[in-house]
Design a protein around this motif. Structure first.
Motif, mmCIF file in Angstrom:
data_model
loop_
_atom_site.group_PDB
_atom_site.id
_atom_site.type_symbol
_atom_site.label_atom_id
_atom_site.label_comp_id
_atom_site.label_asym_id
_atom_site.label_seq_id
_atom_site.Cartn_x
_atom_site.Cartn_y
_atom_site.Cartn_z
ATOM 1 N N ASP A 1 43.343 27.078 56.249
ATOM 2 C CA ASP A 1 44.217 28.100 55.671
ATOM 3 C C ASP A 1 44.939 28.890 56.757
ATOM 4 O O ASP A 1 46.135 29.194 56.634
ATOM 5 N N VAL A 2 44.218 29.241 57.816
ATOM 6 C CA VAL A 2 44.821 29.990 58.921
ATOM 7 C C VAL A 2 45.954 29.179 59.543
ATOM 8 O O VAL A 2 47.051 29.708 59.819
ATOM 9 N N VAL B 1 36.522 33.859 39.996
ATOM 10 C CA VAL B 1 35.583 33.779 41.117
ATOM 11 C C VAL B 1 34.246 34.418 40.743
ATOM 12 O O VAL B 1 33.177 33.861 41.026
ATOM 13 N N VAL B 2 34.291 35.569 40.107
ATOM 14 C CA VAL B 2 33.054 36.235 39.690
ATOM 15 C C VAL B 2 32.297 35.374 38.676
ATOM 16 O O VAL B 2 31.064 35.242 38.748
ATOM 17 N N THR C 1 36.951 27.258 39.532
ATOM 18 C CA THR C 1 36.793 25.961 40.187
ATOM 19 C C THR C 1 36.702 26.097 41.703
ATOM 20 O O THR C 1 35.985 25.337 42.354
ATOM 21 N N THR C 2 37.394 27.065 42.274
ATOM 22 C CA THR C 2 37.321 27.209 43.729
ATOM 23 C C THR C 2 35.998 27.826 44.155
ATOM 24 O O THR C 2 35.484 27.530 45.235
ATOM 25 N N ASN D 1 39.852 32.345 49.689
ATOM 26 C CA ASN D 1 38.707 31.778 50.403
ATOM 27 C C ASN D 1 37.992 32.815 51.264
ATOM 28 O O ASN D 1 36.756 32.806 51.361
ATOM 29 N N VAL D 2 38.748 33.712 51.895
ATOM 30 C CA VAL D 2 38.104 34.786 52.666
ATOM 31 C C VAL D 2 37.290 35.687 51.739
ATOM 32 O O VAL D 2 36.177 36.097 52.076
ATOM 33 N N CYS D 3 37.840 35.988 50.553
ATOM 34 C CA CYS D 3 37.124 36.835 49.596
ATOM 35 C C CYS D 3 35.867 36.157 49.051
ATOM 36 O O CYS D 3 34.934 36.833 48.596
ATOM 37 N N LYS D 4 35.823 34.822 49.093
ATOM 38 C CA LYS D 4 34.654 34.093 48.603
ATOM 39 C C LYS D 4 33.478 34.125 49.579
ATOM 40 O O LYS D 4 32.334 33.867 49.181
#
Length: 252
Positions: free
Chosen positions: A58-59, A85-86, A150-151, A187-190
């Motif tokens: 991602d970066v 996500v939750v 799904t992620t 993705n960072v928040c995950k």
């Protein structure tokens, strides 16, 4: 993960290369990577190993396509994604390896079916509309929630978001830029959720440190090939590999 054979490391390295390639060229290729990781590693733990590699990709994607993001679309999607996500995190709290493996396999087959359906019904014709014109709260909410779930469960939000962005009229650079920022943020928040679930720890990060070296050349290769790819052929290969990976996980 302490008893990974040399050939398994080689397979994971190839999947990591594909992670980088998918981030800068064809996002759907990620489904092949997650199928490989879930087949080589315990399915539940594989999601935690794959996540830092996705963030590395991602970066690189954000650096490459940072000027092409459509921020209005991102703000429209993110609240529903957070809900998804939750919900995925709650599912992962009780899901064992067998449940996660079956879930990943089912999600892969569902994503492949959606992709085939989109192409056969001519949904790609929506790309002729201006970016974001097809957006709406209901549509963004449904795609966002499904993408978030799904992620979180399988790192498999790519096909859902690809379908949303394509149906909203995004062309190649806008698609890649918006997708890059979207998955970097999500993705960072995950990460805290995955750490709390025990999916990311010292052992997984040690494995990631070696595999991340393969993400970088994959991303460079994707950037060099993005304008030369026969998109139709590549999508067919990705769909076929995704179906095989999904069936392999369901029938293990």
């Amino acid at each position: 993960m302490n008893t990974i054979a040399l050939w398994e490391l080689a397979v994971l390295a190839g999947a990591a290369l594909l992670v980088g390639f998918s981030k800068t060229a064809v996002s759907g290729a990620n489904t092949v990577s997650l199928a490989v990781f879930a087949a080589v590693l315990p399915a539940r733990e594989s999601t935690g190993v794959l996540l830092p590699l996705l963030i590395v990709g991602d970066v690189l994607a954000v650096f490459t396509y940072r000027r092409h993001a459509h921020w209005a679309t991102l703000w429209r999607l993110l609240p529903a994604v957070a809900v998804g996500v939750v919900a995925g995190w709650v599912f992962m709290l009780w899901a064992d390896d067998a449940a996660v493996r079956v879930s990943i396999g089912a999600i892969l087959l569902f994503m492949a079916a959606v992709t085939v359906w989109r192409r056969r019904t001519g949904a790609d014709a929506a790309a002729a509309r201006p970016a974001g014109a097809a957006g709406g709260r209901v549509k963004a909410g449904s795609y966002g929630a499904l993408g978030g779930f799904t992620t979180m469960v399988a790192n498999a939000g790519g096909p859902v978001m690809s379908l949303y962005l394509i149906s909203s009229g995004f062309q190649k650079l806008g698609f890649l830029g918006t997708s890059a920022w979207f998955f970097f943020i999500v993705n960072v928040c995950k990460v805290p959720f995955s750490v709390e679930l025990g999916l990311i720890d010292g052992h997984s990060l040690l494995l990631d440190a070696g595999l991340a070296l393969f993400v970088i050349p994959g991303a460079i290769l994707g950037k060099l090939c993005v304008d030369r790819i026969d998109q139709l052929l590549f999508e067919r290969l990705v769909i076929a590999a995704t179906v095989l990976g999904g069936l392999q996980l369901l029938l293990r």
